[in-house]
Design an enzyme around this catalytic site. Structure first.
Site, mmCIF file in Angstrom:
data_model
loop_
_atom_site.group_PDB
_atom_site.id
_atom_site.type_symbol
_atom_site.label_atom_id
_atom_site.label_comp_id
_atom_site.label_asym_id
_atom_site.label_seq_id
_atom_site.Cartn_x
_atom_site.Cartn_y
_atom_site.Cartn_z
ATOM 1 N N ASP A 82 -10.885 2.874 4.947
ATOM 2 C CA ASP A 82 -11.328 1.502 4.896
ATOM 3 C C ASP A 82 -12.878 1.420 4.664
ATOM 4 O O ASP A 82 -13.370 0.230 4.189
ATOM 5 C CB ASP A 82 -11.112 0.695 5.985
ATOM 6 C CG ASP A 82 -9.898 -0.208 5.639
ATOM 7 O OD1 ASP A 82 -9.505 -0.486 4.330
ATOM 8 O OD2 ASP A 82 -9.024 -0.328 6.538
ATOM 9 N N LYS A 84 0.936 -1.317 0.013
ATOM 10 C CA LYS A 84 0.078 -0.059 -0.020
ATOM 11 C C LYS A 84 0.699 1.378 0.024
ATOM 12 O O LYS A 84 0.578 2.164 -0.739
ATOM 13 C CB LYS A 84 -0.760 -0.105 1.191
ATOM 14 C CG LYS A 84 -2.196 -1.069 0.842
ATOM 15 C CD LYS A 84 -2.659 -1.233 2.236
ATOM 16 C CE LYS A 84 -3.849 -2.598 2.125
ATOM 17 N NZ LYS A 84 -4.471 -2.980 3.239
ATOM 18 N N GLN A 133 -4.329 -1.832 9.650
ATOM 19 C CA GLN A 133 -4.431 -3.278 8.990
ATOM 20 C C GLN A 133 -5.032 -4.142 9.825
ATOM 21 O O GLN A 133 -4.548 -4.316 10.966
ATOM 22 C CB GLN A 133 -2.755 -3.592 8.459
ATOM 23 C CG GLN A 133 -2.854 -5.094 7.837
ATOM 24 C CD GLN A 133 -3.694 -4.834 6.364
ATOM 25 O OE1 GLN A 133 -3.548 -3.908 5.821
ATOM 26 N NE2 GLN A 133 -4.038 -5.763 5.851
HETATM 27 N N1 GUN Z 1 -7.346 -6.939 6.123
HETATM 28 C C1 GUN Z 1 -7.642 -7.686 4.950
HETATM 29 N N2 GUN Z 1 -8.529 -6.947 4.507
HETATM 30 C C2 GUN Z 1 -8.186 -5.530 4.816
HETATM 31 C C3 GUN Z 1 -9.095 -4.352 4.592
HETATM 32 O O1 GUN Z 1 -9.862 -4.371 3.723
HETATM 33 N N3 GUN Z 1 -8.642 -3.342 5.339
HETATM 34 C C4 GUN Z 1 -7.952 -3.573 6.348
HETATM 35 N N4 GUN Z 1 -7.633 -2.172 7.142
HETATM 36 N N5 GUN Z 1 -7.262 -4.652 6.658
HETATM 37 C C5 GUN Z 1 -7.734 -5.641 6.029
#
Ligand code: GUN
Length: 284
Positions: free
Chosen positions: A120, A53, A97
């Protein structure tokens, strides 16, 4: 029939160009776009996802700031890190995350993020907006799946989508999104999960299958109606190999299918960039 590929890398590339333009327009008026990420614990794949990311952000001109907390971090330490980013005017959006290590309450973590900075779309306020059909940041993977299908002209409206999995990040919000009366959605949606007796017979009725269970090869050829589109959104690891929820031979019956790598993953990351630039644009 051999399925055509739902090429997430290609579509994500186009979205990155769009985001890059928007970031440049903000920069031209002296505004920076910065994403803050918080990673807690030692999960190797989470660390890899967060690193990707940051690389994506760099590619499109988004600044990124990273806070890493150890496996033994307390709930208060995690919440403090979030509050610090909430209060920092230089950070327009925040990603925590998931999953959190044992002992950390994920619900409290998601609730602590300023909903205006929630990249998110998983803050209860933003999930509530999704339920209401009000504008707000959409969860990245569901939004990415809808965009991936739309960009390949796979018809979703009026058709039957079966989602396998009811998780917070994919299955549940995707079901909410797909039933909305909006372009690329407006579908009949069935959600199946581990509590359902005969999952296969329901999946066989789908025009579009989205597998979001995190079980390698869960969707097999015999479970797919010939000509259906099949999206593998769940992943798992077999050693160092990233596995799809969709078995490879499903390509023999499906009309469209995601590749094992380069399908939904790049779309999730592209939608995160889109949410990040949108959060910065909202700041006046
Ligand atoms: N871990 C797996 N999928 C996601 C997501 O869409 N957002 C976040 N923050 N963590 C994740």
């Amino acid at each position: 029939m051999t399925a055509q590929l739902l090429d997430g890398e290609k579509v994500a590339g186009r979205i990155k160009m769009e985001v890059g333009d928007r970031v440049a327009r903000l920069a031209a008026i002296g505004r920076q776009v910065a994403l803050g990420t918080i990673l807690v614990g030692e999960d190797g794949s989470s660390a890899k996802y967060v690193a990707m990311k940051h690389a994506d952000c760099k590619e499109v001109g988004i600044e990124s700031v990273h806070v890493k907390l150890g496996q033994d971090a307390t709930q208060d330490e995690v919440l403090d890190a979030i509050r610090t980013m909430n209060a920092d005017p230089a950070i327009a959006s925040i990603l925590v995350q998931l999953p959190m290590p044992n002992g950390i309450d994920e619900g409290q973590v998601l609730l602590a993020v300023d909903p205006e900075k929630d990249v998110d779309g998983l803050h209860p306020m933003n999930l509530g907006k999704l339920v209401m059909g009000a504008p707000g940041p959409l969860p990245c993977t569901p939004a990415g799946i809808v965009e991936l299908l739309a960009q390949h002209q796979v018809q979703v409206e009026g058709r039957h989508v079966v989602i396998i999995g009811r998780g917070l990040t994919i299955g549940r919000p995707l079901a909410l999104l797909l039933v909305m009366r909006r372009p690329g959605c407006n579908a009949a949606v069935t959600v199946v999960h581990t509590g359902v007796d005969d999952m296969a017979s329901l999946v066989r009725q789908a025009d579009i299958v989205v597998a979001a269970a995190g079980v390698a090869g869960l969707v097999t050829k015999d479970m797919v109606k010939p000509g259906a589109a099949v999206v593998g959104a769940g992943t798992s690891w077999e050693g160092k190999r990233l596995m799809s929820d969709v078995a490879e031979d499903v390509a023999e019956v499906a009309s469209w299918i995601t590749p094992r790598i380069g399908g939904v993953g790049p779309m999730t990351r592209a939608m995160l960039l889109r949410n990040a630039v949108a959060a910065a644009e909202r700041i006046r």
